[in-house]
Design an enzyme around this catalytic site. Structure first.
Site, mmCIF file in Angstrom:
data_model
loop_
_atom_site.group_PDB
_atom_site.id
_atom_site.type_symbol
_atom_site.label_atom_id
_atom_site.label_comp_id
_atom_site.label_asym_id
_atom_site.label_seq_id
_atom_site.Cartn_x
_atom_site.Cartn_y
_atom_site.Cartn_z
ATOM 1 N N GLU A 46 0.822 -1.209 0.000
ATOM 2 C CA GLU A 46 0.000 0.000 0.000
ATOM 3 C C GLU A 46 0.859 1.264 0.000
ATOM 4 O OE1 GLU A 46 -2.121 -2.863 2.929
ATOM 5 O OE2 GLU A 46 -0.138 -2.634 2.035
ATOM 6 N N GLY A 285 10.719 -40.365 0.235
ATOM 7 C CA GLY A 285 10.273 -41.662 -0.237
ATOM 8 C C GLY A 285 8.967 -42.088 0.409
#
Length: 351
Positions: A46, A285
């Site tokens: 902003e 894995g």
């Protein structure tokens, strides 16, 4: 708002621990100011947009992807800057999940007689900051697990070989996911079989996330490639004083998170949340993937399907207990699918 979200996404790799925020200022149907928050300590979206708009911000409409902040952090409150600029209306995509901000910025704007419209493209804004929302509401990061699999859902051959299942385009796509993460988690099995670095290979200036190895018994070899990658954290469950001394001599951080001889995964995510990490990426894995899934600690699956078949003896995606009833099945929702080269990438949200 769509343009403000596009701006916010420019800082996908840099804003953590802060949220990704973009801002557009419009006067007489013309964009007069725009900005996005790049990194912690820099001006917020902003403020940058207001600086560009200058006097044209008076009576303008502001589109911002997150509720303007009200607190003094490394920068002053954005809501005060908007009030001082005398903007007319503020469109907000989503309310800030940070409890010290949530709702306060909206009320302060309304008290200053500034119109507020909340919820414009809210779903897109929430998706952009899923990690920040998770850390603010659940105190743990948002967790994505990546799997590269064959058409029959296999992640590696029976002997553990898995390089490479997918094509170069898919592997390059993974680099962007790694770069957007605060931490990358893998297991000792992957380290022993593949000896990965898990580094981000986009350019020389790419931020390197924290690499985390889940290694209950401290089996990591002292010549593992991972030990040369910093920052690095090894979490373990069972003491091995000799290996701990060796690892610490290599300037490797080691933390014990024991849960009946295994690493406590929730404690690990809590630790990462305390270190202000929003997004976690798992490349592991079937064992570690299954452990995270079993404990409902995965928010999203990112699966790359390669056009190959490995057969029934190959390794699967998850090691899980046998389900005897269909009601035990894991529910997912497909949120995105697209071709990445010759491979199909599918993203699933877990319920």
């Amino acid at each position: 708002m769509s343009e403000a979200l596009r701006l916010a996404e420019k800082a996908l790799f840099t804003t953590s621990p802060n949220p990704r925020v973009g801002c557009i200022i419009v006067k007489d149907n013309v964009i007069v100011g725009q900005g996005y928050h790049i990194k912690s300590g820099d001006p917020h979206a902003e403020v940058i947009a207001l600086q560009e708009a200058g006097e044209k911000s008076y009576g303008s409409d502001v589109y911002v992807t997150l509720e303007p902040c009200t607190h003094f952090g490394k920068t002053p409150p954005c809501v005060d800057a908007l009030i001082k600029a005398k903007v007319k209306k503020v469109f907000i995509a989503m309310q800030d999940p940070n409890p010290i901000v949530s709702g306060h910025g909206i009320h302060k704007l309304k008290d200053a007689h500034i119109e507020v419209d909340i919820g414009v493209m809210e779903a897109q804004a929430q998706a952009l900051n899923a990690g920040f929302i998770s850390r603010m509401t659940k105190k743990i990061p948002y967790v994505k697990a990546k799997l590269a699999v064959s058409l029959d859902g296999k992640t590696a051959l029976k002997n553990g070989k898995s390089q490479w299942i997918t094509g170069e385009e898919a592997r390059q796509d993974v680099q962007h996911w790694r770069a957007s993460a605060c931490a990358i988690i893998t297991g000792i099995g992957t380290v022993l079989h593949d000896n990965p670095k898990l580094s981000v290979r986009l350019d020389d200036n790419a931020r390197q996330p924290l690499r985390v190895v889940v290694d209950s018994d401290l089996k990591i070899p002292l010549d593992a490639a991972m030990l040369n990658e910093k920052p690095l954290l090894i979490v373990y469950a069972n003491d091995n004083e000799e290996k701990l001394t060796q690892l610490k001599s290599l300037d490797v951080e080691c933390i014990k998170l024991n849960d009946h001889g295994k690493v406590n995964l929730l404690a690990l995510l809590t630790l990462l949340g305390e270190r202000e990490m929003n997004d976690v990426w798992i490349e592991a894995g079937e064992g570690l993937n299954g452990a995270f899934l079993k404990e409902n600690l995965i928010d999203e699956l990112v699966i790359y399907y390669a056009p190959v078949i490995f057969g029934s003896e190959a390794k699967g995606m998850f090691v899980l207990p046998e389900y005897e009833n269909l009601e035990h099945k894991v529910h997912t929702t497909l949120i995105d699918h697209r071709w990445i080269g010759k491979d199909l990438r599918m993203r699933f949200k877990l319920k």
